[in-house]
Enzyme design. Sequence first.
Site, PDB file in Angstrom:
ATOM      1  N   ARG A  15       0.835  -1.190   0.000  1.00 46.94           N
ATOM      2  CA  ARG A  15       0.000   0.000   0.000  1.00 46.94           C
ATOM      3  C   ARG A  15       0.879   1.253   0.000  1.00 46.94           C
ATOM      4  O   ARG A  15       2.071   1.194   0.282  1.00 46.94           O
ATOM      5  CB  ARG A  15      -0.918   0.007   1.220  1.00 46.94           C
ATOM      6  N   LYS A  75       1.337   2.200   7.230  1.00 46.00           N
ATOM      7  CA  LYS A  75       1.636   1.440   8.444  1.00 46.00           C
ATOM      8  C   LYS A  75       2.509   2.247   9.401  1.00 46.00           C
ATOM      9  O   LYS A  75       3.104   3.260   9.046  1.00 46.00           O
ATOM     10  CB  LYS A  75       2.324   0.126   8.086  1.00 46.00           C
ATOM     11  N   HIS A  96      -1.179   2.282  16.093  1.00 51.17           N
ATOM     12  CA  HIS A  96      -1.440   1.117  16.952  1.00 51.17           C
ATOM     13  C   HIS A  96      -0.389   1.024  18.070  1.00 51.17           C
ATOM     14  O   HIS A  96       0.355   0.044  18.181  1.00 51.17           O
ATOM     15  CB  HIS A  96      -1.468  -0.169  16.124  1.00 51.17           C
ATOM     16  N   GLU A 118      -6.262   5.443  13.391  1.00 49.17           N
ATOM     17  CA  GLU A 118      -7.216   4.569  14.080  1.00 49.17           C
ATOM     18  C   GLU A 118      -7.917   5.213  15.267  1.00 49.17           C
ATOM     19  O   GLU A 118      -8.856   4.628  15.821  1.00 49.17           O
ATOM     20  CB  GLU A 118      -6.531   3.265  14.530  1.00 49.17           C
ATOM     21  N   ASP A 270      -3.299  -6.054  15.447  1.00 48.05           N
ATOM     22  CA  ASP A 270      -2.642  -4.748  15.470  1.00 48.05           C
ATOM     23  C   ASP A 270      -2.694  -4.115  16.850  1.00 48.05           C
ATOM     24  O   ASP A 270      -1.842  -3.292  17.208  1.00 48.05           O
ATOM     25  CB  ASP A 270      -3.286  -3.789  14.461  1.00 48.05           C
TER      26      ASP A 270
END
Length: 366
Positions: A15, A75, A96, A118, A270
């Site tokens: 990604r 990430k 995370h 997140e 995660d």
Amino acid sequence: MRVGVPKEIKNHEYRVGLTPASVAELVAHGHELFVETNAGMGIDFSDKAYEKAGATILPTAADVFEKAEMIVKVKEPQASEIAMLRPHHLLFTYLHLAPDPDQTMGLMKSGATCIAYETVTSNSGALPLLKPMSEVAGRMSIQVGAHYLEKEQGGRGVLLGGVPGVAPAKVAILGGGVAGINAAQMATGQRADVTIYDINNDRLAELDMHFGSQIKTAFASKAAIAQAVQEAELVIGAVLVPGAAAPKLVTREMLKTMKRGSVLVDIAIDQGGCFETSKATTHDDPVYEVDGVIHYCVANMPGAVARTSTFALNNATLPFALKLANLGAEKAMAADPHLANGLNVSGGKIRNQPVAEALGLPYEPA
């Protein structure tokens, strides 16, 4: 603002933080974009496409970090990337942090402002930047679960939907949120016997209305979960406490009661995972076995369908990236409390309370 997009370096992570279309949108708002060479090649975004969108291609991640004020990733930053962060940087990506003290300490030491996808919220209290990847991971969990139930993969040798005269596999989904409902959609599509477990009775009622007789619902008591894992061939861990470590719902003792060759898929890995026996794996080596039960605990599941995932993620993150670039981090967060909820680390301090509590570190609100 000078915005940088480095190439992702986590194992089998294809990604990319911004698509060429997203780059063009930021450029149209007057921002300067720097993209590391081949950042999008894994999903067929060429350097030429980024140049056409208005970006400058740079040869290394170090060049991108040196030029940019805002770093947009997918990430969490790896150790080599954390070492390139400086106090003037704004990092916008998944973090995370709750199960990752090393990353947390590195980000605190950098002095950078770090906003985590997140924990950004919406007016309804939902998590709009986590939602697209939860959708992908939920749907993937059934694909991979069905695959590892095959005998040659070490599984029980069970077809998820059965056939006429042979019962379908039992699928237990722990958590009725975005990931859980997407897992259920895929599992019912394959004609599995599906039960969703949750601790929110209102949510269970919504799921019952949504699926009707296609699924069963149950309150996620310890006794109910223990019975579920004993009976199910496939268990999906899809629980989430925003920002915090995932609760351990399936113990090692429960695992011993499972059928040999059953499969656990831990979408919550995660955030530390919701099975006591979970440990993060990679796409290179995705599964391991404990007590005859296959564990799939890949920490970047959506990376396997990287092109779909990148478009879905950019659809959600671009409006926030534009707001940050247009206003700067401080003004953008002052104007939008939901974006401010995404702030995890700044000025060497932890700014998210669940993260601080999970790591046993001081919490200082911004």
